[in-house]
Design a protein around this motif. Structure first.
Motif, PDB file in Angstrom:
ATOM      1  N   SER A 259       0.833  -1.204   0.000  1.00  0.00           N
ATOM      2  CA  SER A 259       0.000   0.000   0.000  1.00  0.00           C
ATOM      3  C   SER A 259       0.864   1.249   0.000  1.00  0.00           C
ATOM      4  O   SER A 259       0.556   2.241  -0.662  1.00  0.00           O
ATOM      5  N   PHE A 260       1.976   1.183   0.752  1.00  0.00           N
ATOM      6  CA  PHE A 260       2.867   2.336   0.818  1.00  0.00           C
ATOM      7  C   PHE A 260       3.466   2.649  -0.545  1.00  0.00           C
ATOM      8  O   PHE A 260       3.550   3.807  -0.961  1.00  0.00           O
ATOM      9  N   VAL A 261       3.896   1.603  -1.258  1.00  0.00           N
ATOM     10  CA  VAL A 261       4.464   1.809  -2.598  1.00  0.00           C
ATOM     11  C   VAL A 261       3.448   2.464  -3.514  1.00  0.00           C
ATOM     12  O   VAL A 261       3.740   3.435  -4.212  1.00  0.00           O
ATOM     13  N   ASP A 262       2.216   1.931  -3.494  1.00  0.00           N
ATOM     14  CA  ASP A 262       1.173   2.456  -4.378  1.00  0.00           C
ATOM     15  C   ASP A 262       0.833   3.899  -4.026  1.00  0.00           C
ATOM     16  O   ASP A 262       0.742   4.763  -4.905  1.00  0.00           O
ATOM     17  N   ASP A 263       0.656   4.184  -2.720  1.00  0.00           N
ATOM     18  CA  ASP A 263       0.299   5.539  -2.276  1.00  0.00           C
ATOM     19  C   ASP A 263       1.414   6.532  -2.584  1.00  0.00           C
ATOM     20  O   ASP A 263       1.156   7.680  -2.993  1.00  0.00           O
TER      21      ASP A 263
ATOM     22  N   TYR B  44       7.803   5.213 -14.730  1.00  0.00           N
ATOM     23  CA  TYR B  44       7.997   3.859 -15.270  1.00  0.00           C
ATOM     24  C   TYR B  44       8.611   2.931 -14.207  1.00  0.00           C
ATOM     25  O   TYR B  44       8.147   1.818 -13.970  1.00  0.00           O
ATOM     26  N   ASN B  45       9.677   3.459 -13.572  1.00  0.00           N
ATOM     27  CA  ASN B  45      10.356   2.640 -12.559  1.00  0.00           C
ATOM     28  C   ASN B  45       9.449   2.360 -11.358  1.00  0.00           C
ATOM     29  O   ASN B  45       9.507   1.282 -10.760  1.00  0.00           O
ATOM     30  N   TRP B  46       8.647   3.347 -11.010  1.00  0.00           N
ATOM     31  CA  TRP B  46       7.784   3.161  -9.838  1.00  0.00           C
ATOM     32  C   TRP B  46       6.709   2.104 -10.094  1.00  0.00           C
ATOM     33  O   TRP B  46       6.309   1.370  -9.200  1.00  0.00           O
ATOM     34  N   SER B  47       6.260   2.014 -11.346  1.00  0.00           N
ATOM     35  CA  SER B  47       5.316   0.963 -11.702  1.00  0.00           C
ATOM     36  C   SER B  47       5.950  -0.414 -11.511  1.00  0.00           C
ATOM     37  O   SER B  47       5.323  -1.346 -10.995  1.00  0.00           O
ATOM     38  N   LYS B  48       7.226  -0.540 -11.904  1.00  0.00           N
ATOM     39  CA  LYS B  48       7.929  -1.799 -11.712  1.00  0.00           C
ATOM     40  C   LYS B  48       8.140  -2.083 -10.227  1.00  0.00           C
ATOM     41  O   LYS B  48       8.053  -3.232  -9.776  1.00  0.00           O
ATOM     42  N   THR B  49       8.426  -1.020  -9.455  1.00  0.00           N
ATOM     43  CA  THR B  49       8.608  -1.200  -8.006  1.00  0.00           C
ATOM     44  C   THR B  49       7.335  -1.727  -7.355  1.00  0.00           C
ATOM     45  O   THR B  49       7.375  -2.609  -6.492  1.00  0.00           O
TER      46      THR B  49
END
Length: 427
Positions: free
Chosen positions: A26-30, A155-160
């Motif tokens: 959830s933290f990554v997505d938020d 882009y990178n955050w989507s992969k993360t």
């Protein structure tokens, strides 16, 4: 209490790690949503309001208020990225080096951009045209750098986020396997503990006393029922037979009827032993042996040495001693093919664990019959009463009664050499 503690531990092991893993996802997505939303608002303002007026040649310069608003927005974006980077480093152990470099570049570019706008805002009336051109050029460069880095970051955050989801699923599967193993081990331990408790209960004095008392009650009930119903009915039939005309068949039936009545009477007597409340155990045992000799034609001798004293036994213990001898004689009659049987009571002394001599009452029951197979003998002499095979309830009954009397019993036997039962009881 133990079960509640195990349930709490199991709940903790399941929900805490799952909560941590789910929170990380959830933290990554938020975090990604916050960065992208903030950048979208900033870039929209710069492209729609600020950039079109940054043309000195045409005289379309942004106003003081518009410059301050642009500075404020970039400063907020910069502060938010700095704050999120600290949280990211604390919460995400699987963030890639490229993510860190990307965020660092965004922080540096946004820092340069808001400082340029801050300088312009504070020195609007004192800056020459050439200085304005140089500052706006630098600002454009910083904003283009920000734009490029944001595209890469998105882009990178989507992969993360995908990696976080994959790690969560992987962790969840490992946790499920761990829980399954833990549950299987817990079930096996529970079954083992239950069996251990059952065995302790079965081996306990209270349990044996309950079983033996129940057996005696059932014996007495069956004895009364046989005497009051079947025996009485057979006597009535015998009286009716006496009224029939004389014939050979009549005499045969009468004799068979008398044999059945005697058999039932003996059965009732064996199931309901004589009254030994007045501590006449020795006389009762001798009567039992004499009756056994007459019924089976097995020469039976009973010896009770003068020093033996049964007075310290209560009626319940005396009844169990009587039943042990009765059961042993019954086994001799059914299985031994013996011609002689001997009952011996005498006092003896044995050395206890402390090395001191301890007085015991020794009971020996022996016969000259077929003996017991060595394989079965090993099971009978084992500490586990349950090992005695089905069909040998008499031997098991002897062991249970001896255990209740807090004594020990040993069976000695060889094929064709008879059997000896040695019982040691507290004297």
């Amino acid at each position: 209490m133990k079960k509640n503690a195990i349930h709490k531990l199991l709940t903790f092991l399941i929900f805490l790690p799952l909560s941590v893993a789910f929170f990380s996802c959830s933290f990554v997505d938020d975090t990604g949503d916050k960065i992208i939303k903030k950048w979208t608002d900033l870039n929209s303002y710069m492209e729609i309001v600020y950039y079109p007026k940054m043309n000195i040649a045409l005289g379309t310069m942004p106003s003081q208020e518009e410059t301050e608003e642009a500075y404020k927005r970039i400063k907020e974006f910069h502060d938010m990225i700095v704050s999120l980077k600290e949280d990211i480093n604390l919460n995400l152990t699987y963030i890639t080096p490229s993510n860190e470099r990307n965020i660092t570049s965004i922080i540096n570019a946004s820092n340069q951009a808001y400082k340029i706008l801050e300088f312009i805002s504070m020195n609007d009336t004192n800056i020459s045209q050439s200085d304005f051109i140089e500052l706006y050029t630098r600002l454009h460069i910083m904003m283009y750098m920000l734009s490029d880095e944001m595209i890469t970051l998105e882009y990178n955050w989507s992969k993360t986020f995908q990696n976080a989801i994959f790690s969560f699923i992987q962790y969840f599967l490992i946790l499920i396997i761990f829980i399954a193993i833990f549950a299987v081990v817990l079930i096996l331990l529970t079954i083992k503990e239950s069996r251990t408790k059952d065995k302790k209960l079965q081996d306990s004095s209270d349990f044996l006393q309950y079983i033996l008392e129940t057996q005696e009650e059932e014996r007495n009930r069956i004895s009364r029922d046989l005497h009051d119903t079947i025996a009485q009915d057979m006597r009535y039939i015998l009286s009716m037979l006496g009224k029939l005309d004389e014939s050979a068949e009549k005499q045969v039936i009468i004799e068979k009827q008398k044999d059945c009545i005697n058999a039932i009477r003996n059965l009732c007597y064996n199931m309901a032993p004589p009254d030994i409340e007045n501590k006449n155990l020795a006389a009762s045992i001798k009567d039992l042996c004499e009756k056994f000799r007459k019924e089976t034609l097995i020469e039976t001798r009973c010896t009770i040495t003068p020093e033996v004293d049964f007075s310290h036994f209560n009626s319940e213990k005396m009844l169990n001693i009587y039943r042990i001898i009765q059961e042993a004689l019954s086994n001799i009659q059914k299985h031994a093919n013996a011609t002689e049987a001997t009952i011996l009571f005498r006092n003896t002394e044995i050395e206890n664990d402390d090395g001191a001599m301890e007085k015991k009452l020794l009971l020996i029951i022996s016969d000259d019959g077929d003996g017991i197979e060595q394989k079965l003998l090993g099971k009978i002499n084992s500490q586990n009463i349950q090992l005695v095979q089905k069909g040998h309830f008499g031997l098991r009954n002897i062991k249970e009664r001896v255990s209740f009397l807090r004594g020990t019993v040993t069976f000695n036997s060889y094929p064709e050499c008879g059997t000896e039962v040695r019982i040691l009881l507290p004297a």
